[in-house]
Design a protein around this motif. Structure first.
Motif, PDB file in Angstrom:
ATOM      1  N   GLY A 255       0.779  -1.234   0.000  1.00 43.38           N
ATOM      2  CA  GLY A 255       0.000   0.000   0.000  1.00 43.38           C
ATOM      3  C   GLY A 255       0.809   1.282   0.000  1.00 43.38           C
ATOM      4  N   VAL A 256       2.098   1.197  -0.305  1.00 47.93           N
ATOM      5  CA  VAL A 256       2.943   2.382  -0.347  1.00 47.93           C
ATOM      6  C   VAL A 256       2.754   3.061  -1.705  1.00 47.93           C
ATOM      7  CG1 VAL A 256       5.326   3.231  -0.182  1.00 47.93           C
ATOM      8  CG2 VAL A 256       4.590   1.283   1.212  1.00 47.93           C
ATOM      9  N   SER A 257       2.566   4.366  -1.697  1.00 47.39           N
ATOM     10  CA  SER A 257       2.339   5.099  -2.946  1.00 47.39           C
ATOM     11  C   SER A 257       3.590   5.090  -3.819  1.00 47.39           C
ATOM     12  CB  SER A 257       1.941   6.547  -2.652  1.00 47.39           C
ATOM     13  OG  SER A 257       3.066   7.269  -2.156  1.00 47.39           O
ATOM     14  N   ILE A 258       3.389   5.345  -5.105  1.00 53.14           N
ATOM     15  CA  ILE A 258       4.528   5.415  -6.031  1.00 53.14           C
ATOM     16  C   ILE A 258       5.442   6.576  -5.657  1.00 53.14           C
ATOM     17  CG2 ILE A 258       3.301   6.774  -7.772  1.00 53.14           C
ATOM     18  CD1 ILE A 258       6.019   4.102  -8.453  1.00 53.14           C
ATOM     19  N   ASN A 259       4.875   7.676  -5.230  1.00 46.49           N
ATOM     20  CA  ASN A 259       5.666   8.839  -4.833  1.00 46.49           C
ATOM     21  C   ASN A 259       6.603   8.497  -3.669  1.00 46.49           C
ATOM     22  OD1 ASN A 259       6.431  11.610  -4.968  1.00 46.49           O
ATOM     23  ND2 ASN A 259       5.092  12.006  -3.219  1.00 46.49           N
ATOM     24  N   GLU A 260       6.049   7.878  -2.637  1.00 46.12           N
ATOM     25  CA  GLU A 260       6.860   7.503  -1.478  1.00 46.12           C
ATOM     26  C   GLU A 260       7.889   6.444  -1.852  1.00 46.12           C
ATOM     27  OE1 GLU A 260       6.411   5.759   3.079  1.00 46.12           O
ATOM     28  OE2 GLU A 260       4.606   6.358   1.981  1.00 46.12           O
ATOM     29  N   THR A 261       7.508   5.513  -2.693  1.00 42.24           N
ATOM     30  CA  THR A 261       8.429   4.462  -3.132  1.00 42.24           C
ATOM     31  C   THR A 261       9.631   5.062  -3.853  1.00 42.24           C
ATOM     32  OG1 THR A 261       6.639   2.856  -3.309  1.00 42.24           O
ATOM     33  CG2 THR A 261       8.626   2.388  -4.577  1.00 42.24           C
ATOM     34  N   MET A 262       9.372   5.981  -4.766  1.00 43.29           N
ATOM     35  CA  MET A 262      10.470   6.598  -5.528  1.00 43.29           C
ATOM     36  C   MET A 262      11.321   7.506  -4.637  1.00 43.29           C
ATOM     37  SD  MET A 262       8.565   7.218  -9.160  1.00 43.29           S
ATOM     38  CE  MET A 262      10.011   7.815 -10.014  1.00 43.29           C
ATOM     39  N   ASN A 263      10.685   8.230  -3.723  1.00 39.87           N
ATOM     40  CA  ASN A 263      11.457   9.082  -2.801  1.00 39.87           C
ATOM     41  C   ASN A 263      12.382   8.246  -1.921  1.00 39.87           C
ATOM     42  OD1 ASN A 263      10.461  11.534  -3.708  1.00 39.87           O
ATOM     43  ND2 ASN A 263       8.806  11.585  -2.196  1.00 39.87           N
ATOM     44  N   ASP A 264      11.869   7.123  -1.416  1.00 40.72           N
ATOM     45  CA  ASP A 264      12.702   6.238  -0.586  1.00 40.72           C
ATOM     46  C   ASP A 264      13.852   5.654  -1.391  1.00 40.72           C
ATOM     47  OD1 ASP A 264      11.011   6.759   1.513  1.00 40.72           O
ATOM     48  OD2 ASP A 264       9.992   4.813   1.454  1.00 40.72           O
ATOM     49  N   PHE A 265      13.572   5.301  -2.639  1.00 45.13           N
ATOM     50  CA  PHE A 265      14.613   4.733  -3.501  1.00 45.13           C
ATOM     51  C   PHE A 265      15.711   5.760  -3.763  1.00 45.13           C
ATOM     52  CE2 PHE A 265      16.176   2.833  -7.560  1.00 45.13           C
ATOM     53  CZ  PHE A 265      16.442   1.562  -7.085  1.00 45.13           C
ATOM     54  N   ARG A 266      15.300   6.998  -4.044  1.00 47.28           N
ATOM     55  CA  ARG A 266      16.277   8.082  -4.240  1.00 47.28           C
ATOM     56  C   ARG A 266      17.098   8.296  -2.968  1.00 47.28           C
ATOM     57  NH1 ARG A 266      11.897  11.448  -6.528  1.00 47.28           N
ATOM     58  NH2 ARG A 266      11.848  10.929  -8.718  1.00 47.28           N
TER      59      ARG A 266
ATOM     60  N   LEU B  16      17.920   6.179  -0.782  1.00 44.82           N
ATOM     61  CA  LEU B  16      18.899   5.091  -0.674  1.00 44.82           C
ATOM     62  C   LEU B  16      20.180   5.451  -1.425  1.00 44.82           C
ATOM     63  CD1 LEU B  16      19.664   2.141   0.076  1.00 44.82           C
ATOM     64  CD2 LEU B  16      18.568   1.460  -2.061  1.00 44.82           C
ATOM     65  N   PHE B  17      20.043   5.977  -2.630  1.00 47.33           N
ATOM     66  CA  PHE B  17      21.208   6.360  -3.417  1.00 47.33           C
ATOM     67  C   PHE B  17      21.944   7.540  -2.785  1.00 47.33           C
ATOM     68  CE2 PHE B  17      19.190   3.691  -6.538  1.00 47.33           C
ATOM     69  CZ  PHE B  17      20.266   3.132  -7.219  1.00 47.33           C
ATOM     70  N   VAL B  18      21.186   8.491  -2.246  1.00 46.53           N
ATOM     71  CA  VAL B  18      21.810   9.642  -1.589  1.00 46.53           C
ATOM     72  C   VAL B  18      22.594   9.173  -0.363  1.00 46.53           C
ATOM     73  CG1 VAL B  18      21.354  11.770  -0.301  1.00 46.53           C
ATOM     74  CG2 VAL B  18      20.148  11.331  -2.452  1.00 46.53           C
ATOM     75  N   ALA B  19      21.995   8.300   0.445  1.00 47.72           N
ATOM     76  CA  ALA B  19      22.677   7.791   1.649  1.00 47.72           C
ATOM     77  C   ALA B  19      23.935   7.021   1.292  1.00 47.72           C
ATOM     78  CB  ALA B  19      21.720   6.905   2.449  1.00 47.72           C
ATOM     79  N   ALA B  20      23.900   6.326   0.161  1.00 43.67           N
ATOM     80  CA  ALA B  20      25.069   5.551  -0.276  1.00 43.67           C
ATOM     81  C   ALA B  20      26.060   6.416  -1.061  1.00 43.67           C
ATOM     82  CB  ALA B  20      24.615   4.379  -1.139  1.00 43.67           C
ATOM     83  N   GLN B  21      25.723   7.692  -1.207  1.00 44.12           N
ATOM     84  CA  GLN B  21      26.549   8.643  -1.951  1.00 44.12           C
ATOM     85  C   GLN B  21      26.842   8.134  -3.367  1.00 44.12           C
ATOM     86  OE1 GLN B  21      29.889   9.336   0.684  1.00 44.12           O
ATOM     87  NE2 GLN B  21      28.718  10.805   1.892  1.00 44.12           N
ATOM     88  N   GLN B  22      25.767   7.648  -3.999  1.00 47.19           N
ATOM     89  CA  GLN B  22      25.846   7.119  -5.359  1.00 47.19           C
ATOM     90  C   GLN B  22      24.924   7.940  -6.262  1.00 47.19           C
ATOM     91  OE1 GLN B  22      27.154   3.812  -6.469  1.00 47.19           O
ATOM     92  NE2 GLN B  22      28.328   3.698  -4.577  1.00 47.19           N
ATOM     93  N   ALA B  23      25.264   7.994  -7.534  1.00 49.66           N
ATOM     94  CA  ALA B  23      24.368   8.623  -8.508  1.00 49.66           C
ATOM     95  C   ALA B  23      23.158   7.719  -8.698  1.00 49.66           C
ATOM     96  CB  ALA B  23      25.102   8.819  -9.835  1.00 49.66           C
ATOM     97  N   ILE B  24      21.996   8.321  -8.888  1.00 53.31           N
ATOM     98  CA  ILE B  24      20.779   7.536  -9.070  1.00 53.31           C
ATOM     99  C   ILE B  24      20.857   6.764 -10.375  1.00 53.31           C
ATOM    100  CG2 ILE B  24      18.283   7.659  -9.424  1.00 53.31           C
ATOM    101  CD1 ILE B  24      18.256  10.082  -7.596  1.00 53.31           C
ATOM    102  N   ASP B  25      20.572   5.475 -10.285  1.00 52.96           N
ATOM    103  CA  ASP B  25      20.557   4.599 -11.460  1.00 52.96           C
ATOM    104  C   ASP B  25      19.172   4.717 -12.093  1.00 52.96           C
ATOM    105  OD1 ASP B  25      20.322   2.463 -13.245  1.00 52.96           O
ATOM    106  OD2 ASP B  25      21.434   1.069 -11.957  1.00 52.96           O
TER     107      ASP B  25
END
Length: 190
Positions: free
Chosen positions: A13-24, A26-35
């Motif tokens: 039941g997680v929205s697409i907006n929240e899903t994409m924000n969380d995914f982004r 993850l990349f920021v926390a790992a100091q990686q460019a978004i794939d």
């Protein structure tokens, strides 16, 4: 992997907006460019599942009371983390007489049941669920709330020209509520 993650988030039941924000994040926390390819796979996995998953609801469509999953979750929260309202909580079960000629009461009677329970328990901090010819109620323990539960039982017995009468009530204390429930049960006939 991103596609599976998107699908799992949609199932929960997680929205697409929240899903994409969380995914982004993850990349920021790992100091990686978004794939971008992984982000697209995440969105595709989410979209495939979101179309087939029934909407998550906390309210039963027949009674307007809590769904079993929502009710159980609230019991877990109160038992584990306490509550925003001080004091002990308890469970009450109002066992109703089942229907005589079918597997469940008619939907109009169930709607009246939910309306009656919500009306009787309004302002008490209680949550109720209907399941198996019984109303289960999680409530903050107080003399006022115990009296309101007794009134609720009486109102339910009168519904549908007594179709659910006679009813019985049982109490199940959560943690420190044991002594208070025992004292109340000794002083009142249920």
């Amino acid at each position: 992997m991103a596609r599976s993650l998107g699908a799992a988030r949609a199932r929960n039941g997680v929205s697409i907006n929240e899903t994409m924000n969380d995914f982004r994040a993850l990349f920021v926390a790992a100091q990686q460019a978004i794939d971008i390819d992984a982000l697209q796979s995440l969105a595709e996995g989410w979209a495939e599942v979101a179309e087939t998953v029934p909407p998550i609801s906390c309210t039963d469509v027949y009674t307007g009371l809590a769904t079993p999953a929502h009710f159980q979750r609230r019991i877990h929260e109160v038992s584990t983390f306490g509550s925003e309202s001080p004091g002990p909580h308890a469970l009450a079960t109002i066992l109703l007489t089942g229907p005589r000629d079918s597997r469940s009461h008619c939907w109009t009677l169930l709607a009246k049941l939910g309306e009656a329970v919500n009306g009787q328990l309004q302002g008490t901090g209680s949550m109720a669920m209907y399941q198996g010819s019984a109303v289960h109620i999680l409530f903050p323990l107080s003399g006022r709330n115990l009296s309101r539960l007794m009134e609720c039982k009486s109102v339910l017995e009168a519904l549908g020209d007594g179709a659910m009468s006679p009813a019985r009530m049982k109490f199940y204390p959560l943690s420190s509520a044991t002594a208070a429930i025992s004292a109340y049960e000794q002083g009142s006939s249920i």
